[in-house]
Every structure is written in structure tokens, then in C-alpha cells.
Design an enzyme around this catalytic site. Structure first.
Site, PDB file in Angstrom:
ATOM      1  N   CYS A  10      11.471  23.067  43.714  1.00  0.00           N
ATOM      2  CA  CYS A  10      12.209  21.938  43.148  1.00  0.00           C
ATOM      3  C   CYS A  10      11.933  20.677  43.945  1.00  0.00           C
ATOM      4  CB  CYS A  10      13.709  22.241  43.158  1.00  0.00           C
ATOM      5  SG  CYS A  10      14.718  20.890  42.521  1.00  0.00           S
TER       6      CYS A  10
ATOM      7  N   CYS B 153      19.175  17.736  47.542  1.00  0.00           N
ATOM      8  CA  CYS B 153      20.304  18.370  46.860  1.00  0.00           C
ATOM      9  C   CYS B 153      20.919  19.427  47.768  1.00  0.00           C
ATOM     10  CB  CYS B 153      19.809  19.003  45.560  1.00  0.00           C
ATOM     11  SG  CYS B 153      21.026  20.039  44.732  1.00  0.00           S
TER      12      CYS B 153
ATOM     13  N   GLN C  14      30.967  35.987  36.598  1.00  0.00           N
ATOM     14  CA  GLN C  14      29.914  36.180  37.593  1.00  0.00           C
ATOM     15  C   GLN C  14      28.800  35.161  37.352  1.00  0.00           C
ATOM     16  OE1 GLN C  14      30.036  38.011  40.239  1.00  0.00           O
ATOM     17  NE2 GLN C  14      31.764  39.359  39.773  1.00  0.00           N
TER      18      GLN C  14
ATOM     19  N   GLU D 239      45.455  41.699  37.125  1.00  0.00           N
ATOM     20  CA  GLU D 239      44.888  40.370  37.331  1.00  0.00           C
ATOM     21  C   GLU D 239      46.012  39.345  37.303  1.00  0.00           C
ATOM     22  OE1 GLU D 239      43.063  36.989  37.791  1.00  0.00           O
ATOM     23  OE2 GLU D 239      41.906  38.850  37.995  1.00  0.00           O
TER      24      GLU D 239
ATOM     25  N   ASP E 281      37.823  43.554  43.365  1.00  0.00           N
ATOM     26  CA  ASP E 281      36.911  42.409  43.293  1.00  0.00           C
ATOM     27  C   ASP E 281      37.706  41.131  43.544  1.00  0.00           C
ATOM     28  OD1 ASP E 281      34.768  40.721  42.895  1.00  0.00           O
ATOM     29  OD2 ASP E 281      34.811  40.864  40.702  1.00  0.00           O
TER      30      ASP E 281
ATOM     31  N   CYS F  12      32.696  38.736  47.621  1.00  0.00           N
ATOM     32  CA  CYS F  12      31.866  37.527  47.627  1.00  0.00           C
ATOM     33  C   CYS F  12      31.950  36.817  48.965  1.00  0.00           C
ATOM     34  CB  CYS F  12      32.292  36.585  46.489  1.00  0.00           C
ATOM     35  SG  CYS F  12      33.993  36.002  46.606  1.00  0.00           S
TER      36      CYS F  12
END
Length: 418
Positions: free
Chosen positions: A67, A73, A250, A297, A345, A371
Site C-alpha cells: 500500500c 496510515c 468478526q 449475551e 468469546d 481478542c
């Protein structure tokens, strides 16, 4: 640079967790963005950070960036790394962090989950002298870098920059900085705008016209749907799911598939599974092809999306879904006793409150999707202290060229432990 900035030659010893080259000097570590191990560089140094002026001895692992905005960036930090170095750098992030609580655990090579690219992108917009400008943030800065195309995005987002610019122009009168989240769905682009505040009737009409002109599937502001021309859906196993406006998804379709494959492989004999922090059901629907699932959730909109999709899906075992804040109301031991497997998760903060109850439970196996390696390590220590063994850890790389890495850890209750 400050008045203390110095120009000197540095030798890069290793990569840091954020992808910077790290040089060891007599007065401490110096972090050098875009430098690689083994390289000798001439750099302008300012305290513990430096900027490369010239690469004197390039690494054999250095490659050309894909890129033209790389180094300007702030989205990518690793386009200059060859494949082998890049994969090992990401793996070592996991090895180093987990080594503090689970030394010797098997950490597999990262799985490439880029697939066709990221299916969601957020553009920032702000008013400047010549009008509304959209782009990404520069590295360690609030400056905007104008973006006409991004090579890490999925093909479905090819026109996302022009869509973001058009919508920003329509909203420029407010003079407020905006975030425009654009998702590529099976039905077209799904856009959620943040930062403007509530939309009055006149603005809603303007945005509805814009959605028509741009052929958007859905356009919302702060999670409030302005217009839905087509339901923006995503295929999750045997279900077609329409997440709530701006709802979690995701980063890549391939990443979702790989994470689900790892979760399913960890629970081959499970009959009743609790899916905690279930979102709109990316794991629930795939698990329900072979076992009963109860999804928990905190986001009511996500639970509603899961329930709607479950009511239409065919060939699945029962899925129950409950809106529940697992940070404030984790499942207790007697509730966990109903399940022979748990999937976790959580967001980046991890799941400490829930994990404390899991650690004292008799649930045979826990598949933890994370994550954030740091919060995973903290929670892993609690499970290990509770009698679980960390069987394996598999890093999953959805965010190619970034410093971000995800993982799936499989915990099994050791024999004889309660």
C-alpha cells in the site's frame, strides 16, 4: 521532534509487540517503527523512540509494502515483514505473554484468517477548510490520512471510501467529527454513523435519499435505523443472521469460520453447550448442528437477532438465548452444572468474573476465544488454579499487517479435580 532529538546509528535486536524494531542502547531500549531485526539504521532519536532516516543494512526479511500509504496510515504496522518473520512475530506475542502463567504450553503457528479481506471498516470524517475530509488516523496521531482504496478490505467494500465521503458531505453542516462504520453484507453495504447525535425528520429524509442513491442495504445513526432497504445478513452455519445496526461481527468471514472450526474441534462429544458472550450467534448456530445450545449475551439487540435467525433456520438442535450481563451476573456453579462444555468469546477486557465461577465448576471443557492475549493470560491463570489444564493455544490472524492477534485456548478439567 523535541530539542533533545538526536541522529545516530542503531542496531535492531528484535521486534516489539506493536511491531516496532527494538534497539538496545546503553541508556535503555529505543523503539524504531518499520525497522527489522538485524538491521542497522540511521535514525533521529527522541528519548525512547526514533524515526528511520536511512536503512544502512537491510534485513533479508524486508519486503515491499503493498500500500502506498504504509508508514503514514496507522492501520498497518507490518507490511514490510516477510511471511516467516511476520508469522513468528505474531506467535511470539502469544508465547511471551502466556509464558508468565503457563510456561511450556503448546502455541501453534498462527492461522491465516484474512480470507478475502476485512468485511468492516470505520472511516473518520471531519470538516476542514475545503469541506468534509474522510480517512484513517495516522499512526499515534489524530491527523487524518485520506484514503481512496485499502488493499486489506474485502471486495465488497471497494466503494466504501466514496460512500463514506458522500455521507460525510451530507452531514457536514453539523461541524462534528464523525465515525462511519461500513460493513459488507450478503445484501450490500450496511452503514452506521456515530458522532452526529440524533437525526431529526429533515435529516432522516436526506439520509434516506442518500441510501437510495448509494444503494445501501441499511443506514443507521448511533444504532438507530434510518432506513433498511434490504436486510443486511450474514451466513453463519445454516442460519442467515442480520446483526443489529453497528453490532459486533468478526473482522473477516474466514476468521469467523476458522474460530468456529477450532471451537467445534475442541467439543467433539458435547451435548449441551453454554455459549457465553454469544453476540448474534456465530458459534451458537454452528454448534447447534450437533448439540443443544444456550446463548448468553448482554446486548439485547444481538440476542434478538440470534432469536430471529434461529426461528427461521432449518436442521438445527434447539437454541435458547438469554440477555444477561455476564460481568455483573456471571453464571454460577449450579447453573454451569447443566452444561458439559462452555464457549467463551468475551470483549478485550476478558471474562474475569465469569471465569472465577468456571474455575470452581465441574464443566469438563472450556473453549476460550480471545481478542486480547493479556486478558486471556489473566483468565487462564484462574482456570489453571481451579484445576483446568491448558491443552493447546491456536493464534488466529484476522487483522493482517496489524499488531493484533486473536487465539483459541482449550481448557480441560484435570481428572479428579472439582
Amino acid at each position: 521532534m523535541s530539542a533533545l532529538a538526536m541522529n545516530e546509528t542503531l542496531t535492531i535486536a528484535r521486534l516489539g509487540q506493536r511491531g516496532d524494531g527494538v534497539a538496545e542502547t546503553t541508556d535503555g531500549q529505543v523503539f524504531v517503527p518499520f525497522a527489522l531485526p538485524g538491521e542497522s539504521v540511521r535514525a533521529v532519536r527522541d528519548g525512547e523512540r526514533a524515526q528511520v532516516v536511512e536503512i544502512l543494512t537491510p534485513s533479508a526479511s524486508r519486503i515491499a509494502a503493498i500500500c502506498p500509504l504504509f508508514t503514514r496510515c496507522g492501520g498497518c504496522v507490518a507490511q514490510h515483514m516477510g511471511e516467516g518473520l511476520y508469522a513468528e512475530w505474531k506467535r511470539q506475542q502469544v508465547v511471551t505473554t502466556l509464558g508468565r502463567v503457563a510456561a511450556g504450553v503448546a502455541v501453534e503457528p498462527p492461522l491465516d484468517a484474512h480470507g478475502t479481506g476485512r468485511r468492516r471498516v470505520t472511516f473518520h470524517a471531519r470538516r476542514e477548510e475545503d469541506g468534509m475530509r474522510i480517512g484513517f488516523m495516522a499512526a499515534r496521531s489524530h491527523d487524518l490520512v485520506a484514503v481512496e482504496a485499502c488493499p486489506v478490505l474485502a471486495p465488497g467494500l471497494a466503494r466504501a471510501p466514496s460512500v463514506a465521503q458522500h455521507l460525510a458531505n451530507r452531514l457536514g453542516g453539523s461541524n462534528k467529527p464523525l465515525d462511519l462504520q461500513i460493513t459488507a453484507s450478503e445484501a450490500g453495504l450496511d452503514v452506521d454513523i456515530r458522532g452526529h447525535g440524533p437525526a431529526g425528520n429533515a435529516l432522516r429524509r436526506t439520509l434516506t435519499e442518500a441510501a437510495e442513491r448509494l444503494d445501501l442495504a441499511r443506514l443507521s445513526m448511533h444504532g438507530d435505523t434510518v432506513v433498511e432497504r434490504r436486510a443486511p445478513f450474514h451466513v453463519m452455519g445454516k442460519a442467515a443472521v442480520t446483526p443489529g445496526p453497528g453490532g459486533f461481527l468478526q473482522a473477516t468471514a474466514r476468521g469467523e469460520e476458522l474460530l468456529a472450526e477450532l471451537v467445534l474441534a475442541a467439543l467433539p462429544k458435547a451435548k449441551r453447550v453454554a455459549d457465553l458472550f454469544a453476540g448474534c450467534g456465530p458459534f451458537s448456530f454452528r454448534l447447534a448442528e450437533r448439540c443443544h445450545v444456550t446463548a448468553f449475551e448482554s446486548d439485547k439487540t444481538a440476542v434478538q437477532a440470534l432469536q430471529r435467525a434461529a426461528s427461521r433456520a432449518q436442521g438445527l438442535k434447539p437454541i435458547a438465548a438469554e440477555t444477561r450481563d455476564l460481568f455483573r451476573r456471571p453464571l454460577l456453579e449450579h447453573e454451569l452444572a447443566a452444561f458439559d462444555a462452555v464457549v467463551l468469546d468475551p470483549p478485550r477486557a476478558g471474562a474475569e468474573a465469569q471465569v472465577r465461577w468456571l474455575a470452581g465448576s465441574k464443566v469438563p471443557v472450556v473453549a476460550y476465544v480471545s481478542c486480547d492475549v493479556g486478558s486471556f493470560a489473566r483468565d487462564a491463570a484462574l482456570l489453571l488454579a481451579g484445576g483446568y489444564a491448558l491443552e493447546r493455544v491456536t493464534p488466529v490472524d484476522q487483522f493482517r499487517y496489524s499488531a493484533h492477534i486473536e487465539l483459541v485456548g482449550v481448557f480441560r478439567k484435570a481428572a479428579g479435580r472439582k
